[in-house]
Design a protein around this motif. Structure first.
Motif, PDB file in Angstrom:
ATOM      1  N   PHE A 170       0.826  -0.803  -0.504  1.00  0.00           N
ATOM      2  CA  PHE A 170      -0.121  -0.023  -0.070  1.00  0.00           C
ATOM      3  C   PHE A 170       0.915   1.561   0.301  1.00  0.00           C
ATOM      4  N   ASN A 171       0.454   2.072  -0.189  1.00  0.00           N
ATOM      5  CA  ASN A 171       1.096   3.591  -0.390  1.00  0.00           C
ATOM      6  C   ASN A 171       0.110   4.762  -0.148  1.00  0.00           C
ATOM      7  N   ILE A 172       0.931   5.683   0.547  1.00  0.00           N
ATOM      8  CA  ILE A 172      -0.146   6.543   1.412  1.00  0.00           C
ATOM      9  C   ILE A 172       0.882   7.649   1.043  1.00  0.00           C
ATOM     10  N   TYR A 173      -0.316   8.889   0.667  1.00  0.00           N
ATOM     11  CA  TYR A 173       0.151   9.983  -0.083  1.00  0.00           C
ATOM     12  C   TYR A 173      -0.674  11.358   0.307  1.00  0.00           C
ATOM     13  N   ALA A 174       0.259  12.595   0.678  1.00  0.00           N
ATOM     14  CA  ALA A 174      -0.630  13.871   0.617  1.00  0.00           C
ATOM     15  C   ALA A 174       0.127  14.384  -0.373  1.00  0.00           C
ATOM     16  N   LEU A 175      -1.396  14.986  -1.113  1.00  0.00           N
ATOM     17  CA  LEU A 175      -1.116  15.903  -1.971  1.00  0.00           C
ATOM     18  C   LEU A 175      -1.911  17.379  -1.612  1.00  0.00           C
ATOM     19  N   ALA A 261      -5.651  13.498   1.175  1.00  0.00           N
ATOM     20  CA  ALA A 261      -4.519  12.628   1.144  1.00  0.00           C
ATOM     21  C   ALA A 261      -5.337  11.356   0.281  1.00  0.00           C
ATOM     22  N   GLY A 262      -4.036  10.490   0.596  1.00  0.00           N
ATOM     23  CA  GLY A 262      -4.936   9.016   0.220  1.00  0.00           C
ATOM     24  C   GLY A 262      -4.854   7.359   0.019  1.00  0.00           C
ATOM     25  N   VAL A 263      -4.661   6.466   0.159  1.00  0.00           N
ATOM     26  CA  VAL A 263      -3.785   5.536   0.680  1.00  0.00           C
ATOM     27  C   VAL A 263      -3.942   4.455  -0.889  1.00  0.00           C
ATOM     28  N   GLN A 264      -3.401   4.414  -1.340  1.00  0.00           N
ATOM     29  CA  GLN A 264      -3.305   2.813  -2.575  1.00  0.00           C
ATOM     30  C   GLN A 264      -3.184   1.585  -2.011  1.00  0.00           C
ATOM     31  N   PHE A 265      -3.936   0.577  -3.108  1.00  0.00           N
ATOM     32  CA  PHE A 265      -4.042  -0.821  -2.173  1.00  0.00           C
ATOM     33  C   PHE A 265      -3.678  -1.401  -3.646  1.00  0.00           C
ATOM     34  N   LYS A 266      -2.497  -1.529  -3.690  1.00  0.00           N
ATOM     35  CA  LYS A 266      -2.037  -2.652  -4.814  1.00  0.00           C
ATOM     36  C   LYS A 266      -2.006  -3.480  -5.122  1.00  0.00           C
ATOM     37  N   LEU A 273      -6.224  -0.516  -6.507  1.00  0.00           N
ATOM     38  CA  LEU A 273      -7.280   0.793  -6.203  1.00  0.00           C
ATOM     39  C   LEU A 273      -6.773   1.951  -5.169  1.00  0.00           C
ATOM     40  N   ALA A 274      -7.764   3.406  -5.353  1.00  0.00           N
ATOM     41  CA  ALA A 274      -7.206   4.233  -4.126  1.00  0.00           C
ATOM     42  C   ALA A 274      -8.053   4.894  -3.726  1.00  0.00           C
ATOM     43  N   LEU A 275      -7.896   4.957  -2.812  1.00  0.00           N
ATOM     44  CA  LEU A 275      -9.721   5.957  -1.669  1.00  0.00           C
ATOM     45  C   LEU A 275      -8.717   7.211  -1.175  1.00  0.00           C
ATOM     46  N   GLU A 276      -9.465   8.194  -1.803  1.00  0.00           N
ATOM     47  CA  GLU A 276      -8.774   9.272  -1.216  1.00  0.00           C
ATOM     48  C   GLU A 276      -9.976  10.503  -0.905  1.00  0.00           C
ATOM     49  N   ASP A 277      -9.710  11.524  -0.466  1.00  0.00           N
ATOM     50  CA  ASP A 277     -10.441  12.488   0.214  1.00  0.00           C
ATOM     51  C   ASP A 277      -9.238  14.002  -0.498  1.00  0.00           C
ATOM     52  N   ARG A 278     -10.342  14.870  -1.124  1.00  0.00           N
ATOM     53  CA  ARG A 278     -10.065  15.997  -1.100  1.00  0.00           C
ATOM     54  C   ARG A 278     -10.445  17.363  -0.870  1.00  0.00           C
ATOM     55  N   PHE A 279     -10.164  18.368  -0.184  1.00  0.00           N
ATOM     56  CA  PHE A 279     -10.694  19.201   0.224  1.00  0.00           C
ATOM     57  C   PHE A 279     -10.113  20.785  -1.258  1.00  0.00           C
ATOM     58  N   SER A 280     -11.522  21.148  -1.107  1.00  0.00           N
ATOM     59  CA  SER A 280     -10.784  22.041  -2.106  1.00  0.00           C
ATOM     60  C   SER A 280     -11.694  23.383  -1.596  1.00  0.00           C
ATOM     61  N   ILE A 281     -10.673  24.567  -1.764  1.00  0.00           N
ATOM     62  CA  ILE A 281     -10.931  25.881  -1.986  1.00  0.00           C
ATOM     63  C   ILE A 281     -11.217  26.595  -2.579  1.00  0.00           C
ATOM     64  N   ALA A 282     -12.536  27.173  -2.672  1.00  0.00           N
ATOM     65  CA  ALA A 282     -12.961  28.476  -4.405  1.00  0.00           C
ATOM     66  C   ALA A 282     -13.071  29.584  -3.720  1.00  0.00           C
ATOM     67  N   LYS A 283     -13.151  30.470  -2.264  1.00  0.00           N
ATOM     68  CA  LYS A 283     -12.923  31.724  -2.383  1.00  0.00           C
ATOM     69  C   LYS A 283     -14.337  31.831  -3.152  1.00  0.00           C
ATOM     70  N   ASP A 284     -15.148  31.909  -2.581  1.00  0.00           N
ATOM     71  CA  ASP A 284     -16.493  31.829  -4.050  1.00  0.00           C
ATOM     72  C   ASP A 284     -17.826  31.660  -2.873  1.00  0.00           C
ATOM     73  N   HIS A 311     -14.439  15.900  -2.243  1.00  0.00           N
ATOM     74  CA  HIS A 311     -14.668  15.066  -3.082  1.00  0.00           C
ATOM     75  C   HIS A 311     -13.864  13.778  -2.344  1.00  0.00           C
ATOM     76  N   LEU A 312     -14.614  12.692  -1.648  1.00  0.00           N
ATOM     77  CA  LEU A 312     -14.444  11.352  -1.338  1.00  0.00           C
ATOM     78  C   LEU A 312     -14.318  10.273  -1.952  1.00  0.00           C
ATOM     79  N   THR A 313     -13.118   9.708  -2.881  1.00  0.00           N
ATOM     80  CA  THR A 313     -13.685   9.141  -4.160  1.00  0.00           C
ATOM     81  C   THR A 313     -12.327   7.650  -3.608  1.00  0.00           C
ATOM     82  N   LEU A 314     -13.112   6.669  -4.767  1.00  0.00           N
ATOM     83  CA  LEU A 314     -12.928   5.729  -4.392  1.00  0.00           C
ATOM     84  C   LEU A 314     -12.415   5.093  -5.905  1.00  0.00           C
TER      85      LEU A 314
END
Length: 555
Positions: A170-175, A261-266, A273-284, A311-314
């Motif tokens: 598995f692979n842990i990452y930040a974005l 951040a997310g984690v990938q499972f080989k 497979l990747a489980l990821e959560d991404r938070f977005s700021i648009a100033k709107d 976005h919480l995605t698989l």
């Protein structure tokens, strides 16, 4: 139709995942650093220098691209309570090192929201102001926002450098990244009067008026009423920024920043497979179509809490590329170094230099004595002393001194005792002639309890004795062994004398009649067999039976 579409996508994901599991995976997480076929042309000079041993670091290998598709929950955090909805996306990703990679990411989300409490102060909200009477008719704020964003993101891998394990599944990452997004928000204002009349009767034809949310009914009842009333057409455009913000085909455009951040499972070297959560700021503040709070002191209040979305995605990701390793974020950069240390293949090892200070052929780490040049030494670098008289062979003028003639002088020459009655002997007798002709004969030393095995030195000495006997065919010798205090000592003495005589007979061709068999004597070293010239009238036995045959040793 939507449910069928998502069911189809889920089936495709499962099919592709099962395909991935069925593929053969390669073992190990590293690569062959000498394989030039995976080195890009721009890195070939470095690869050449590395292979020639003039550069320490191998060239970075060509590695595969990752493409992925994903789906999951999309929510907007704003002034209206969000309702979980869905989002889909796709990306392409490339590694620039073992830790850092870049990703071009597209996401499309449909966010929904609905307040379960009534509102009356909607004068500034154009979606409701021209349909209802502010302060009289209640409304329930709601929205549906369709959003598209395209961004370039940097991704940092957090766990592929491993000191105690070659690889991980598995692979842990930040974005983090920046991009642009467009959105359009719409409101279900319930302008279908017939639908309201059908639900609540003709007395409630003003839309939301028949729902007593947050006052007379609990939330579940309010939710059920709204579900029955709202037709999900979202026919009314929500408030926008107008010409104050750029638009694209009627959609508001905003720059956006992302963290996540997310984690990938080989699954195998091609699929993960990747489980990821991404938070977005648009100033709107209009992502949910609402930016006005309820009135304070009779005046509407403009909120400044900007909306965000998540976005919480698989996802299912694929590594593409025929010539190259798997993406570098799956590889441990320490793998090559650890493998080379453990089992050197490309490492240039210097030729070992083993110092030999005294030049005797024995390296200093094993040399127990620093000897002068030309001095013969044994396997430990100690000066050789063949006859064991304490004088090294390099200074010994009598290389082989019998034991009974020792101790010796400084030159290694011994003085043999005069046998009893020798003073009356005549020097011209045969005894004196043989003693003079044969000279001092050596002693054969046995180690430990050995009885038969002769050392290389012993065989060399016996060869010298045999040569003297051939040159003096009229002379005989006496072979004497010592010690007889026990049966085992008697038999051992006999065995050793017998071993010396047999060697001279069988290997050197000397007749057994020329040797007197003399064992079990006193006054000598139990581990030594002495040889001397026989006197002219000396008598003895040439063969003697073993005193205790049952105690004979085979070695």
């Amino acid at each position: 139709m939507a449910s069928k579409k998502y069911s189809f996508l889920a089936g495709v994901f499962c099919l592709m995942a099962s395909y991935g599991f069925s593929q053969t995976t390669t073992t190990g997480s590293g690569y062959d650093a000498s394989d030039s076929s995976i080195i890009p042309s721009r890195s070939m000079p470095q690869h050449t220098e590395f292979m020639n041993g003039t550069y320490n670091f191998p060239a970075k290998p060509r590695n595969q691209w990752e493409v992925g598709v994903k789906g999951g929950l999309f929510t907007i955090s704003g002034d209206v309570t969000s309702v979980p909805s869905h989002g889909v996306g796709a990306h392409i990703r490339k590694a620039f090192g073992y830790l850092f990679s870049a990703r071009l990411n597209y996401m499309q989300g449909i966010g929904k929201g609905l307040n379960y409490n009534r509102s009356f102060n909607y004068h500034n909200n154009i979606a409701y102001a021209d349909r209802y009477r502010e302060g009289v008719d209640p409304v329930f704020y709601n929205y549906r926002t369709t959003m598209h964003d395209l961004s370039l993101e940097g991704i940092v891998t957090l766990n592929n450098i491993r000191f105690h394990k070659a690889k991980t599944g598995f692979n842990i990452y930040a974005l983090g990244g920046f991009g642009g997004m467009i959105y359009k928000a719409k409101v279900n204002a319930v302008n279908d009067q017939d639908n309201a009349a059908n639900v609540f009767g003709p007395n409630y034809a003003t839309g939301f008026a028949g729902i007593q949310g947050g006052v007379y009914k609990d939330r579940k009842a309010t939710k059920d009423d709204l579900k029955e009333l709202l037709d999900d057409t979202y026919e009314t455009e929500a408030e926008t920024h107008g010409n104050r913000r750029p638009t694209l085909r009627g959609n508001t455009f905003r720059p956006v920043a992302h963290i996540g951040a997310g984690v990938q499972f080989k699954i195998n070297n091609r699929i993960n497979l990747a489980l990821e959560d991404r938070f977005s700021i648009a100033k709107d503040d209009l992502l949910d179509g609402q930016r006005w709070a309820e009135q304070v002191n009779g005046q509407p209040v403009l909120t400044r809490d900007y909306d965000t979305y998540n976005h919480l995605t698989l996802g299912l990701n694929f590594n593409l590329g025929a010539k190259g390793t798997e993406p570098l974020w799956w590889m441990n950069p320490l793998d090559y170094a650890y493998s080379e240390i453990r089992n050197p293949r490309l490492m240039r090892l210097p030729k070992p230099v083993l110092p030999d200070t005294d030049g005797d052929g024995i390296t200093d780490q094993f040399d127990q004595e620093q000897t002068p040049a030309g001095v013969p030494v044994d396997s430990h670098g100690v000066s050789r002393d063949t006859d064991g008289d304490g004088v090294p062979d390099a200074r010994d003028k009598e290389l082989i001194t019998p034991t009974n003639c020792q101790p010796v002088d400084a030159d290694g020459v011994g003085k043999c005792p005069c046998p009893e009655g020798c003073a009356a002997a005549v020097d011209s007798s045969a005894a004196g002639a043989c003693a003079a002709s044969l000279g001092a004969l050596p002693s054969v030393t046995f180690s430990g309890n050995t009885s038969v095995a002769l050392s290389a030195d012993a065989r060399s000495m016996l060869a010298s004795v045999a040569a003297r006997l051939r040159n003096n065919p009229d002379c005989r010798i006496v072979v004497t062994g010592y010690c007889a205090s026990s049966k085992s000592e008697q038999q051992r003495s006999w065995d050793r004398v017998n071993a010396v005589i047999n060697y001279l007979v069988e290997r050197e061709g000397i007749s057994a009649d020329r040797m007197f068999f003399n064992y079990g004597q006193e006054g000598g070293d139990c581990n030594t067999v002495d040889l001397r010239a026989a006197t002219g009238d000396e008598q003895g036995q040439t063969t003697v039976p073993a005193p205790h045959p049952n105690l004979r040793r085979g070695k």
